[in-house]
Motif scaffolding. Sequence first.
Motif, PDB file in Angstrom:
ATOM      1  N   VAL A   1      96.412 -18.142 -28.433  1.00 37.70           N
ATOM      2  CA  VAL A   1      96.654 -18.870 -29.683  1.00 37.70           C
ATOM      3  C   VAL A   1      95.551 -18.545 -30.679  1.00 37.70           C
ATOM      4  O   VAL A   1      94.510 -17.991 -30.326  1.00 37.70           O
ATOM      5  N   GLY A   2      95.778 -18.916 -31.929  1.00 38.23           N
ATOM      6  CA  GLY A   2      94.761 -18.712 -32.952  1.00 38.23           C
ATOM      7  C   GLY A   2      95.350 -18.709 -34.343  1.00 38.23           C
ATOM      8  O   GLY A   2      96.575 -18.803 -34.531  1.00 38.23           O
TER       9      GLY A   2
ATOM     10  N   PRO B   1      83.234 -11.832 -26.575  1.00 38.01           N
ATOM     11  CA  PRO B   1      83.475 -10.924 -27.709  1.00 38.01           C
ATOM     12  C   PRO B   1      84.155  -9.646 -27.241  1.00 38.01           C
ATOM     13  O   PRO B   1      83.767  -9.053 -26.225  1.00 38.01           O
ATOM     14  N   VAL B   2      85.183  -9.198 -27.971  1.00 39.98           N
ATOM     15  CA  VAL B   2      85.930  -8.002 -27.573  1.00 39.98           C
ATOM     16  C   VAL B   2      86.310  -7.198 -28.805  1.00 39.98           C
ATOM     17  O   VAL B   2      86.285  -7.687 -29.930  1.00 39.98           O
TER      18      VAL B   2
ATOM     19  N   VAL C   1      87.843 -16.237 -27.494  1.00 45.79           N
ATOM     20  CA  VAL C   1      87.744 -14.780 -27.538  1.00 45.79           C
ATOM     21  C   VAL C   1      87.457 -14.371 -28.985  1.00 45.79           C
ATOM     22  O   VAL C   1      88.261 -14.664 -29.883  1.00 45.79           O
ATOM     23  N   VAL C   2      86.319 -13.729 -29.216  1.00 51.31           N
ATOM     24  CA  VAL C   2      85.925 -13.276 -30.547  1.00 51.31           C
ATOM     25  C   VAL C   2      86.344 -11.816 -30.688  1.00 51.31           C
ATOM     26  O   VAL C   2      85.818 -10.940 -29.995  1.00 51.31           O
ATOM     27  N   THR C   3      87.298 -11.536 -31.567  1.00 53.13           N
ATOM     28  CA  THR C   3      87.857 -10.194 -31.710  1.00 53.13           C
ATOM     29  C   THR C   3      87.230  -9.447 -32.890  1.00 53.13           C
ATOM     30  O   THR C   3      86.450 -10.001 -33.662  1.00 53.13           O
ATOM     31  N   LYS C   4      87.599  -8.171 -32.997  1.00 55.30           N
ATOM     32  CA  LYS C   4      87.214  -7.290 -34.115  1.00 55.30           C
ATOM     33  C   LYS C   4      85.696  -7.113 -34.220  1.00 55.30           C
ATOM     34  O   LYS C   4      85.138  -7.039 -35.314  1.00 55.30           O
ATOM     35  N   THR C   5      85.052  -6.997 -33.075  1.00 59.54           N
ATOM     36  CA  THR C   5      83.605  -6.764 -33.097  1.00 59.54           C
ATOM     37  C   THR C   5      83.269  -5.377 -33.627  1.00 59.54           C
ATOM     38  O   THR C   5      82.137  -5.142 -34.067  1.00 59.54           O
ATOM     39  N   ASP C   6      84.240  -4.446 -33.589  1.00 61.29           N
ATOM     40  CA  ASP C   6      83.986  -3.105 -34.109  1.00 61.29           C
ATOM     41  C   ASP C   6      83.981  -3.072 -35.634  1.00 61.29           C
ATOM     42  O   ASP C   6      83.436  -2.134 -36.235  1.00 61.29           O
TER      43      ASP C   6
ATOM     44  N   THR D   1      89.654 -15.840 -32.254  1.00 60.41           N
ATOM     45  CA  THR D   1      89.062 -15.941 -33.584  1.00 60.41           C
ATOM     46  C   THR D   1      88.293 -14.655 -33.839  1.00 60.41           C
ATOM     47  O   THR D   1      87.657 -14.115 -32.928  1.00 60.41           O
ATOM     48  N   ASP D   2      88.364 -14.122 -35.051  1.00 58.86           N
ATOM     49  CA  ASP D   2      87.700 -12.838 -35.281  1.00 58.86           C
ATOM     50  C   ASP D   2      86.229 -13.051 -35.638  1.00 58.86           C
ATOM     51  O   ASP D   2      85.762 -14.176 -35.862  1.00 58.86           O
TER      52      ASP D   2
END
Length: 653
Positions: free
Chosen positions: A43-44, A241-242, A209-214, A182-183
């Motif tokens: 979810v998010g 983080p991913v 889950v923290v996304t878009k770390t790149d 969440t980004d």
Amino acid sequence: MSVLKLIDRCETLCREQERPDLLQRLAATRERWGASDIHLLVVGEFKQGKSMLVNALVGAPVCPVDDDIATSVPLTVRHAEQPEAALLWSAEGGLLDDDLQREVVEISTLAQRLNGPEGGRRGWADDTPGRRLIAAEAGLPRRLLADGLTIVDTPGVGGLGSAHGAATRSVLPTAHAVLLVTDASQELTAPEADFLRQALNHCPHVAVVVTKTDLHPEWRRVVELNAERLRGEGLDLPQIPVSSRLRTLAAGSRDEALNTESGFPELVRHIRGAVLARRDQVARRMVRHDVDRVLEALSGSLESERRVLSSPDQMPAVMAELTEARARAEALKKRSAKWQQTLSDGVADLNSDLEHDLRDRIRTIQAEAEAAIDAGDPGRAWPDFVRWLEDRTAGAVADTFSWAEQNAVWLAVEVAAHFEEADTGRPPEISVADTAGMAERVRPLGHVDPGHLGIGQKALIGMKGSYGGVLMFGILTSLAGMSLINPISLGAGLLLGGKAFRDDAEARLARRRAEAKSMVRRQLDDVVFQTGKILRDRLRAVQRTLRDHFAEVADDLSRSLGQSVAGAQNAARATSQQRDARLSAIARGEEAVGRLRAQVAELGGAEPRAASPAERDRRRPAVGGAPAPGASGRSTAATPDQGERVVGSGAER
């Protein structure tokens, strides 16, 4: 020893002891072990990278990913021997599973179908009139999914506090684990923190889950800020983080270092360790409990027979003891048994209390809605007001159904307390809290006149009001020798025209407010009518489920004691040679039971100790939120324990 081998050996022992009733119980245990899948809800907020995360987890582009448009229906991904996909359509007005139409599609085209007009907006119908897309399914041969994991990619909600967010919250009771995505562009928002607290009320396995770390070099600082916020909110949750993009690149190039940098190995370890391993532990504990019940029944019948064979002079005492126990078990099977009365009275009380709880919550929402309408112009803010009302209503309904499920569990514990001589076993599954699709039963709120007037309409209203002023003051000034149209009459006309315009605007605003309040009352009445019926139906289903479960427990107890009585009677009629042979067979049976019980004990941790009657009385609050005598007050914000009744009014919460 594996679980299935242990069940096999127990079944062999039951056949040797000629206990077909226990074989039926083991067959149900085997079926539950094979059906112990776990649902992971992703979810998010909108455009946080949920779909890319799911695609990277399963290693296939099954979820649609687009910069502007993404799927707005839930997508379920589970294990399958061969790749497969399907779209689920609902006929207009269809709300039951029987109304769904399943269209099998190629899995390579699933994302495209969901990203097109069919999935781009929820409820968008295809060329076939009278149906709309409501969900999608995909099956993949993946090792992660083979362990019983089912991943559900929920729609982007554009705000967890919105009405769509409420719809997402409504399916929380069906989830065994939740990943809030969440980004790394910003720290957790207030709606996300609120959602995490609500998710923890329904399932124990929640992670961030923290996304878009790149894409965001400062993602570590964002993770630190998130950790501070979680600590401040009193939430002890893992944060992972991913980068889904790095994971996809690593899968294409088989680069282990890049895969490690993506953060997905840590996410997979969390899913396997905290979610799937926990599922396995719970399922093993269930099997251990059921098998231990069977072995206890075997042990009791063998012990009774051995006591009679070893000491024939004790036969009258043993027979009297077994006969009395069997009479008590037979009493439990009657309609007048106390547990039947407790169940019937408990469901009636819950129906009354929860209906009051729902009405109290809706009355609070109605008061807030009417205050908001009086504070402004409903015509101008009507779309925002409708979203707010839908969100508040969905949240109130979800809370009431959540309390209903918790109280149903409490009732099951109260009924089980009447079975002092029997282990009532694993309680039946009680599902009351799911409110998915319930909002579709309520008629839409409708529209309110926005109150916008064109220049011509405004001029006409002003002219109507000014006409009387010009004429009246023109006549008065004409007595002084002035013309009918003069500066004084024109000024008076302007003043009266302005007043007429303001009076008309106030009258139209009052009509809009009255219309808005009437529409709100009608819809809230419809909410109470529809959800009240569903709530009563589900509580009746709970009553039937608990009645059938405990009737089976009473029947099993009576049958087991009957077997013990028959064995004791046969032992009393046996000859000396038969007695010695049977004692040897009983010794072998008891030894086999002992070995199996030792192996069963290795399946899981200890079962929670059953609460004593005094402890149950202390833990049960009185209806309405006041503590029972001898009980300490309890904050309703805390998660209720099993066996604790938690009905209270919405105002008190």
